[in-house]
Design an enzyme around this catalytic site. Structure first.
Site, PDB file in Angstrom:
ATOM      1  CE1 TYR A  23       2.806   3.600  -2.338  1.00  0.00           C
ATOM      2  CE2 TYR A  23       4.329   5.368  -1.786  1.00  0.00           C
ATOM      3  CZ  TYR A  23       3.135   4.943  -2.325  1.00  0.00           C
ATOM      4  OH  TYR A  23       2.266   5.860  -2.872  1.00  0.00           O
ATOM      5  CD  GLU A  45      -1.315   9.177  -0.987  1.00  0.00           C
ATOM      6  OE1 GLU A  45      -1.083  10.010  -0.082  1.00  0.00           O
ATOM      7  OE2 GLU A  45      -0.400   8.551  -1.554  1.00  0.00           O
ATOM      8  CD1 TRP A  53       4.341   6.440   2.467  1.00  0.00           C
ATOM      9  CD2 TRP A  53       2.165   6.864   2.643  1.00  0.00           C
ATOM     10  NE1 TRP A  53       3.687   5.771   1.442  1.00  0.00           N
ATOM     11  CE2 TRP A  53       2.353   6.025   1.542  1.00  0.00           C
ATOM     12  CE3 TRP A  53       0.873   7.272   2.962  1.00  0.00           C
ATOM     13  CZ2 TRP A  53       1.308   5.578   0.742  1.00  0.00           C
ATOM     14  CZ3 TRP A  53      -0.176   6.818   2.157  1.00  0.00           C
ATOM     15  CH2 TRP A  53       0.045   5.990   1.059  1.00  0.00           C
TER      16      TRP A  53
END
Length: 183
Positions: A23, A45, A53
């Protein structure tokens, strides 16, 4: 060992196949032109709020499948049966408010696309803004948006700076891709 001072510093210690490394090196901070990809990042998000995350990155493929590859028009057309399906999908985050936000935000984006031609055009129309101004705009238009969600969404898509420290090798790649914050 001293705690890493930034995401970029933490990534250096990770294997190249780590979800964070992939990522960070290939997506974080790079501009996105496709509305469905922007919507995907926005939904991810929102779903990260209160969670790690890592959890979201590990469930990203499940989210794509559950939300019809983040096709905005398809998600905007979701009905109660789709909501129920999502609430029972153990592969995603089964939070009622987050699922409602994804569906309602898709409907909002469809309206913005009609008015501005695309979600990206709407974002470009409002750029540049401070984080505070962006949060106000997002709270006016979208559900489940607070300071951190808006900040991370805009940083991760190149509208706000801060995704990478300047000494990070990926920072130069991000700049070459002409993110909005650098224009």
């Amino acid at each position: 060992m001293e705690k890493p001072k930034s995401y970029c510093e933490a990534i250096i210690m990770m294997d190249k196949n780590n979800v964070h490394r992939i990522y960070h090196d290939n997506f974080y901070g790079f501009p996105i032109d496709d509305d469905n990809e922007l919507f995907e990042r926005f939904v991810l998000e929102i779903n990260q709020a209160g969670l790690s995350w890592t959890t979201i990155l590990n469930k990203q493929e499940n989210f794509k499948k559950a939300y019809k590859n983040f096709d905005i028009k398809k998600v905007a057309a979701f009905k109660e049966k789709d909501f129920d399906r999502l609430m029972n999908d153990a592969g995603i985050i089964r939070n009622r408010l987050k699922i409602i936000a994804a569906i309602e935000n898709a409907k909002t984006i469809v309206q913005l696309q009609k008015e501005f031609g695309s979600f990206k055009n709407w974002l470009d129309y409002h750029h540049p803004k401070s984080k505070t101004e962006w949060v106000k705009i997002f709270k006016t238009h979208f559900k489940f948006t607070g300071g951190e969600i808006v900040n991370e969404f805009l940083m991760s898509t190149g509208y706000l700076s801060g995704a990478h420290v300047e000494s990070c090798p990926v920072y130069k790649k991000v700049l070459k891709s002409k993110p909005a914050f650098a224009i």
